[in-house]
Motif scaffolding. Structure first.
Motif, PDB file in Angstrom:
ATOM      1  N   ILE A  76      11.567   0.237   0.760  1.00  7.59           N
ATOM      2  CA  ILE A  76      10.796   0.924  -0.270  1.00  7.59           C
ATOM      3  C   ILE A  76      11.692   2.040  -0.792  1.00  7.59           C
ATOM      4  O   ILE A  76      12.032   2.971  -0.054  1.00  7.59           O
ATOM      5  CB  ILE A  76       9.485   1.499   0.287  1.00  7.59           C
ATOM      6  CG1 ILE A  76       8.619   0.381   0.873  1.00  7.59           C
ATOM      7  CG2 ILE A  76       8.733   2.264  -0.803  1.00  7.59           C
ATOM      8  CD1 ILE A  76       7.424   0.874   1.657  1.00  7.59           C
ATOM      9  N   TYR A  77      12.105   1.913  -2.048  1.00 10.91           N
ATOM     10  CA  TYR A  77      13.029   2.876  -2.643  1.00 10.91           C
ATOM     11  C   TYR A  77      12.271   4.080  -3.195  1.00 10.91           C
ATOM     12  O   TYR A  77      11.269   3.925  -3.883  1.00 10.91           O
ATOM     13  CB  TYR A  77      13.834   2.217  -3.760  1.00 10.91           C
ATOM     14  CG  TYR A  77      14.782   1.176  -3.245  1.00 10.91           C
ATOM     15  CD1 TYR A  77      16.011   1.536  -2.706  1.00 10.91           C
ATOM     16  CD2 TYR A  77      14.454  -0.165  -3.281  1.00 10.91           C
ATOM     17  CE1 TYR A  77      16.887   0.580  -2.218  1.00 10.91           C
ATOM     18  CE2 TYR A  77      15.318  -1.128  -2.804  1.00 10.91           C
ATOM     19  CZ  TYR A  77      16.539  -0.752  -2.267  1.00 10.91           C
ATOM     20  OH  TYR A  77      17.398  -1.700  -1.787  1.00 10.91           O
ATOM     21  N   ASP A 132       0.825  -1.214   0.000  1.00  8.51           N
ATOM     22  CA  ASP A 132       0.000   0.000   0.000  1.00  8.51           C
ATOM     23  C   ASP A 132       0.857   1.262   0.000  1.00  8.51           C
ATOM     24  O   ASP A 132       0.568   2.221  -0.726  1.00  8.51           O
ATOM     25  CB  ASP A 132      -0.926   0.022   1.217  1.00  8.51           C
ATOM     26  CG  ASP A 132      -1.919  -1.114   1.229  1.00  8.51           C
ATOM     27  OD1 ASP A 132      -2.355  -1.569   0.155  1.00  8.51           O
ATOM     28  OD2 ASP A 132      -2.266  -1.570   2.352  1.00  8.51           O
ATOM     29  N   VAL A 133       1.898   1.269   0.818  1.00  3.14           N
ATOM     30  CA  VAL A 133       2.783   2.436   0.890  1.00  3.14           C
ATOM     31  C   VAL A 133       3.534   2.613  -0.425  1.00  3.14           C
ATOM     32  O   VAL A 133       3.621   3.717  -0.956  1.00  3.14           O
ATOM     33  CB  VAL A 133       3.756   2.317   2.083  1.00  3.14           C
ATOM     34  CG1 VAL A 133       4.802   3.423   2.044  1.00  3.14           C
ATOM     35  CG2 VAL A 133       2.988   2.345   3.397  1.00  3.14           C
ATOM     36  N   ALA A 134       4.070   1.532  -0.969  1.00  2.00           N
ATOM     37  CA  ALA A 134       4.791   1.614  -2.244  1.00  2.00           C
ATOM     38  C   ALA A 134       3.872   2.115  -3.352  1.00  2.00           C
ATOM     39  O   ALA A 134       4.271   2.933  -4.185  1.00  2.00           O
ATOM     40  CB  ALA A 134       5.375   0.254  -2.601  1.00  2.00           C
ATOM     41  N   LYS A 135       2.631   1.661  -3.346  1.00  2.00           N
ATOM     42  CA  LYS A 135       1.662   2.099  -4.360  1.00  2.00           C
ATOM     43  C   LYS A 135       1.370   3.596  -4.202  1.00  2.00           C
ATOM     44  O   LYS A 135       1.322   4.333  -5.191  1.00  2.00           O
ATOM     45  CB  LYS A 135       0.380   1.284  -4.236  1.00  2.00           C
ATOM     46  CG  LYS A 135      -0.641   1.592  -5.295  1.00  2.00           C
ATOM     47  CD  LYS A 135      -1.845   0.700  -5.168  1.00  2.00           C
ATOM     48  CE  LYS A 135      -2.895   1.048  -6.202  1.00  2.00           C
ATOM     49  NZ  LYS A 135      -4.090   0.214  -6.080  1.00  2.00           N
ATOM     50  N   CYS A 136       1.177   4.053  -2.964  1.00  2.00           N
ATOM     51  CA  CYS A 136       0.923   5.469  -2.709  1.00  2.00           C
ATOM     52  C   CYS A 136       2.065   6.334  -3.213  1.00  2.00           C
ATOM     53  O   CYS A 136       1.851   7.406  -3.771  1.00  2.00           O
ATOM     54  CB  CYS A 136       0.723   5.700  -1.215  1.00  2.00           C
ATOM     55  SG  CYS A 136       0.644   7.439  -0.743  1.00  2.00           S
ATOM     56  N   LEU A 137       3.287   5.851  -3.037  1.00  2.00           N
ATOM     57  CA  LEU A 137       4.466   6.607  -3.451  1.00  2.00           C
ATOM     58  C   LEU A 137       4.824   6.383  -4.916  1.00  2.00           C
ATOM     59  O   LEU A 137       5.794   6.953  -5.410  1.00  2.00           O
ATOM     60  CB  LEU A 137       5.655   6.237  -2.557  1.00  2.00           C
ATOM     61  CG  LEU A 137       5.482   6.608  -1.086  1.00  2.00           C
ATOM     62  CD1 LEU A 137       6.643   6.070  -0.276  1.00  2.00           C
ATOM     63  CD2 LEU A 137       5.335   8.115  -0.919  1.00  2.00           C
ATOM     64  N   VAL A 156      11.471   0.166   5.692  1.00  2.00           N
ATOM     65  CA  VAL A 156      12.273   1.386   5.686  1.00  2.00           C
ATOM     66  C   VAL A 156      12.147   2.050   4.321  1.00  2.00           C
ATOM     67  O   VAL A 156      12.177   1.375   3.295  1.00  2.00           O
ATOM     68  CB  VAL A 156      13.767   1.060   5.954  1.00  2.00           C
ATOM     69  CG1 VAL A 156      14.631   2.290   5.798  1.00  2.00           C
ATOM     70  CG2 VAL A 156      13.949   0.446   7.326  1.00  2.00           C
ATOM     71  N   LEU A 157      11.984   3.382   4.316  1.00  2.00           N
ATOM     72  CA  LEU A 157      12.108   4.130   3.068  1.00  2.00           C
ATOM     73  C   LEU A 157      13.585   4.392   2.856  1.00  2.00           C
ATOM     74  O   LEU A 157      14.299   4.728   3.808  1.00  2.00           O
ATOM     75  CB  LEU A 157      11.381   5.475   3.144  1.00  2.00           C
ATOM     76  CG  LEU A 157       9.874   5.511   3.030  1.00  2.00           C
ATOM     77  CD1 LEU A 157       9.393   6.949   2.887  1.00  2.00           C
ATOM     78  CD2 LEU A 157       9.354   4.675   1.901  1.00  2.00           C
ATOM     79  N   TRP A 158      14.045   4.259   1.620  1.00  2.00           N
ATOM     80  CA  TRP A 158      15.467   4.450   1.320  1.00  2.00           C
ATOM     81  C   TRP A 158      15.606   5.133  -0.022  1.00  2.00           C
ATOM     82  O   TRP A 158      14.914   4.788  -0.973  1.00  2.00           O
ATOM     83  CB  TRP A 158      16.164   3.084   1.278  1.00  2.00           C
ATOM     84  CG  TRP A 158      17.638   3.181   1.482  1.00  2.00           C
ATOM     85  CD1 TRP A 158      18.586   3.292   0.497  1.00  2.00           C
ATOM     86  CD2 TRP A 158      18.334   3.185   2.711  1.00  2.00           C
ATOM     87  NE1 TRP A 158      19.831   3.357   1.056  1.00  2.00           N
ATOM     88  CE2 TRP A 158      19.708   3.291   2.428  1.00  2.00           C
ATOM     89  CE3 TRP A 158      17.940   3.105   4.052  1.00  2.00           C
ATOM     90  CZ2 TRP A 158      20.680   3.322   3.409  1.00  2.00           C
ATOM     91  CZ3 TRP A 158      18.911   3.127   5.037  1.00  2.00           C
ATOM     92  CH2 TRP A 158      20.266   3.238   4.706  1.00  2.00           C
ATOM     93  N   GLU A 159      16.487   6.099  -0.093  1.00  2.00           N
ATOM     94  CA  GLU A 159      16.711   6.800  -1.350  1.00  2.00           C
ATOM     95  C   GLU A 159      17.459   5.919  -2.342  1.00  2.00           C
ATOM     96  O   GLU A 159      18.455   5.287  -1.989  1.00  2.00           O
ATOM     97  CB  GLU A 159      17.491   8.093  -1.123  1.00  2.00           C
ATOM     98  CG  GLU A 159      16.628   9.168  -0.502  1.00  2.00           C
ATOM     99  CD  GLU A 159      17.392  10.446  -0.238  1.00  2.00           C
ATOM    100  OE1 GLU A 159      16.842  11.506  -0.577  1.00  2.00           O
ATOM    101  OE2 GLU A 159      18.503  10.383   0.312  1.00  2.00           O
ATOM    102  N   ALA A 162       8.734  11.990  -0.158  1.00  2.00           N
ATOM    103  CA  ALA A 162       7.949  10.789   0.132  1.00  2.00           C
ATOM    104  C   ALA A 162       7.238  10.927   1.476  1.00  2.00           C
ATOM    105  O   ALA A 162       6.060  10.572   1.600  1.00  2.00           O
ATOM    106  CB  ALA A 162       8.844   9.555   0.129  1.00  2.00           C
ATOM    107  N   HIS A 163       7.926  11.461   2.466  1.00  2.00           N
ATOM    108  CA  HIS A 163       7.323  11.656   3.788  1.00  2.00           C
ATOM    109  C   HIS A 163       6.127  12.604   3.696  1.00  2.00           C
ATOM    110  O   HIS A 163       5.042  12.325   4.230  1.00  2.00           O
ATOM    111  CB  HIS A 163       8.383  12.199   4.756  1.00  2.00           C
ATOM    112  CG  HIS A 163       7.894  12.395   6.139  1.00  2.00           C
ATOM    113  ND1 HIS A 163       8.052  13.579   6.805  1.00  2.00           N
ATOM    114  CD2 HIS A 163       7.242  11.572   6.990  1.00  2.00           C
ATOM    115  CE1 HIS A 163       7.517  13.478   8.012  1.00  2.00           C
ATOM    116  NE2 HIS A 163       7.021  12.269   8.139  1.00  2.00           N
ATOM    117  N   VAL A 164       6.300  13.707   2.996  1.00  2.00           N
ATOM    118  CA  VAL A 164       5.211  14.676   2.822  1.00  2.00           C
ATOM    119  C   VAL A 164       4.035  14.044   2.084  1.00  2.00           C
ATOM    120  O   VAL A 164       2.867  14.240   2.460  1.00  2.00           O
ATOM    121  CB  VAL A 164       5.720  15.943   2.098  1.00  2.00           C
ATOM    122  CG1 VAL A 164       4.565  16.833   1.658  1.00  2.00           C
ATOM    123  CG2 VAL A 164       6.678  16.703   2.993  1.00  2.00           C
TER     124      VAL A 164
END
Length: 99
Positions: A81-82, A5-10, A65-68, A89-91
């Motif tokens: 999640i890259y 879900d998070v990856a899809k949102c981003l 973890v979100l990672w650049e 991404a946080h915003v």
């Protein structure tokens, strides 16, 4: 909510699909605030400090973890999640009312 879900949102290409159903129940931008099943976003950290705090968050129970993209040091065999930019991404997660 799940890692998928998070990856899809981003709108990002994610990692290994084995982590798709990993639960995410909150978000933290500081490792000290991580709780079980949280998404950790290592904002404003670089190099060894980013890696140290990421592993601290994992030890506290982070589920992802979100990672650049292109930044070395991400944990192996973990839900990553890259994204192109951690702050954006946080915003976006906040604006989309994901958390």
């Amino acid at each position: 909510m799940t890692v998928f879900d998070v990856a899809k949102c981003l709108n990002t290409k994610k990692f290994v699909e084995a982590f798709d159903n990993q639960t995410i129940s909150g978000v933290a931008i500081e490792a000290k605030d991580v709780k079980f099943n949280y998404l950790y976003i290592p904002l404003n950290l670089s190099g060894t400090q980013r890696m140290k705090e990421t592993y601290r968050a994992i030890a506290k129970g982070a589920s992802a973890v979100l990672w650049e993209k292109g930044v070395p040091g991400e944990p192996e065999d973990f839900a990553i999640i890259y994204v192109d930019d951690l702050k954006r991404a946080h915003v976006k997660l906040i604006n989309e009312h994901m958390f």
